[in-house]
Write an enzyme that holds these catalytic residues in place. Structure first.
Site, mmCIF file in Angstrom:
data_model
loop_
_atom_site.group_PDB
_atom_site.id
_atom_site.type_symbol
_atom_site.label_atom_id
_atom_site.label_comp_id
_atom_site.label_asym_id
_atom_site.label_seq_id
_atom_site.Cartn_x
_atom_site.Cartn_y
_atom_site.Cartn_z
ATOM 1 N N GLY A 242 0.797 -1.220 0.000
ATOM 2 C CA GLY A 242 0.000 0.000 0.000
ATOM 3 C C GLY A 242 0.832 1.273 0.000
ATOM 4 N N HIS A 243 0.124 2.405 -0.081
ATOM 5 C CA HIS A 243 0.789 3.706 -0.160
ATOM 6 C C HIS A 243 1.538 4.039 1.133
ATOM 7 C CE1 HIS A 243 -2.294 5.571 2.427
ATOM 8 N NE2 HIS A 243 -3.163 4.833 1.744
ATOM 9 N N ASN A 244 2.675 4.703 0.969
ATOM 10 C CA ASN A 244 3.506 5.177 2.075
ATOM 11 C C ASN A 244 4.127 4.056 2.912
ATOM 12 O OD1 ASN A 244 1.297 7.504 1.700
ATOM 13 N ND2 ASN A 244 3.194 8.413 2.471
#
Length: 341
Positions: A242-244
């Site tokens: 996922g993001h980050n």
């Protein structure tokens, strides 16, 4: 066909040759091996099978030579590591065509260092940088201002979104998507229910040197800053990141694992198959997570965990044994209750 003396091979893998010095031309499974190939065993369970093999040379743990009086043996401290090094010696590769195909589409201000192998139907957007000895197979898309380090191989139909940075000596298998938007939405209340409002992403993905990413894995870009995959990390097929998310160096992530946004995996973390990591979780250095586990919160350094939610693996194993006995225990409890009443 590659050929090498067993004495030379023993030096390459830091092993000890016991027996005759044969010339071998490959490595194979015990039942499939020919005389000119080396086989390997890592436990006493396979000694009898290896003794019957046609192969003249056996790779095995220290102290196993006594079981193979009719074969040559290379003894090593770690069979799996030695085997990995042997596969590199005998690996077979089709030599790429070192040219930029006229059927590739390349926009303005793209830097390509020669030699590179850029196959037909590759699309490279403006401002991208492709370092020397990069291989881009058909159907690869490289987004604007992305960078791909030297000696990296990218297999067919990989999609690399703009501003992605990929290190050197990486292997990215078919169907991987790097840099797509993360799954982020805000729920705006309405008269009945709500409406999903997209949270747009402004960040990118940065992948370190010597990373390998399995087929059809997806890595989302960050909302702000970077989603980071550390040096030497190996990611299996069908993994979702996922993001980050920030992943340290030399991690191992097995297939069907999903890592929620903003989770942190420090160095040398290992995740088994189908592990779920909740957003904002932190898995500390050297921790290991058993397959099908669910991680929330923080896993301490070097800890081995299992289960949903993940707990210490030794506790989980005891709990599983007790769980299997619950029907029997319940019957005994019912008998006790009846006797008391």
């Amino acid at each position: 066909m590659k050929k090498i003396k067993t004495s030379e091979l023993a030096k390459k893998i830091e092993g000890t040759l016991i027996g005759e010095d044969f010339e071998i031309e490959g490595v194979n499974a015990i039942p499939l091996a020919k005389e000119s190939e080396i086989i390997f065993i890592d436990s006493l369970k396979r000694v009898e099978e290896a003794q019957k093999s046609k192969a003249k040379v056996v790779l095995c743990p220290e102290g196993f030579a006594k079981y193979f009086s009719e074969k040559s043996v290379i003894e090593v401290k770690d069979v799996k590591v030695a085997f990995a090094k042997i596969t590199e010696v005998f690996k077979t590769e089709i030599e790429p065509k070192w040219e930029v195909s006229p059927q590739a589409i390349i926009e303005e201000d793209v830097l390509i260092e020669e030699p590179c192998a850029i196959y037909p139907l590759v699309y490279i957007q403006k401002g991208a940088k492709i370092k020397r000895r990069v291989i881009l197979y058909p159907g690869v898309f490289v987004g604007a201002y992305s960078e791909i380090g030297e000696n990296t191989v990218i297999y067919p139909n990989v999609v690399i979104y703009p501003y992605t940075k990929i290190g050197k000596n990486c292997i990215i298998h078919a169907g991987v998507v790097i840099g797509s938007d993360g799954f982020g939405f805000a729920q705006e209340k309405g008269e009945e229910g709500y409406k999903n409002i997209k949270i747009y992403h402004f960040g990118s993905v940065e992948i370190g040197d010597e990373v390998e990413i399995g087929a059809n894995t997806t890595i989302d870009r960050s909302v702000f800053g970077k989603t980071i995959i550390g040096e030497g990390t190996k990611i299996d097929n069908l993994v979702q990141i996922g993001h980050n998310v920030r992943i340290g160096k030399q991690n191992v992530l097995v297939s069907h694992t999903a890592i929620g946004g903003s989770a942190v995996l420090e160095d040398y973390v290992m995740l088994g198959g189908q592990v779920g990591v909740a957003p904002y979780s932190k898995i500390r250095k050297g921790a290991r997570v058993a397959g099908k586990s669910g991680v929330t919160g923080e896993i301490p350094p070097g800890e081995e965990v299992a289960g949903i939610p993940a707990i210490k693996a030794n506790v989980w194993r005891k709990a599983v044994i007790i769980f299997a006995k619950l029907p029997e225990i319940y019957k005994e409890i019912k008998k006790f209750i009846k006797s008391e009443t």
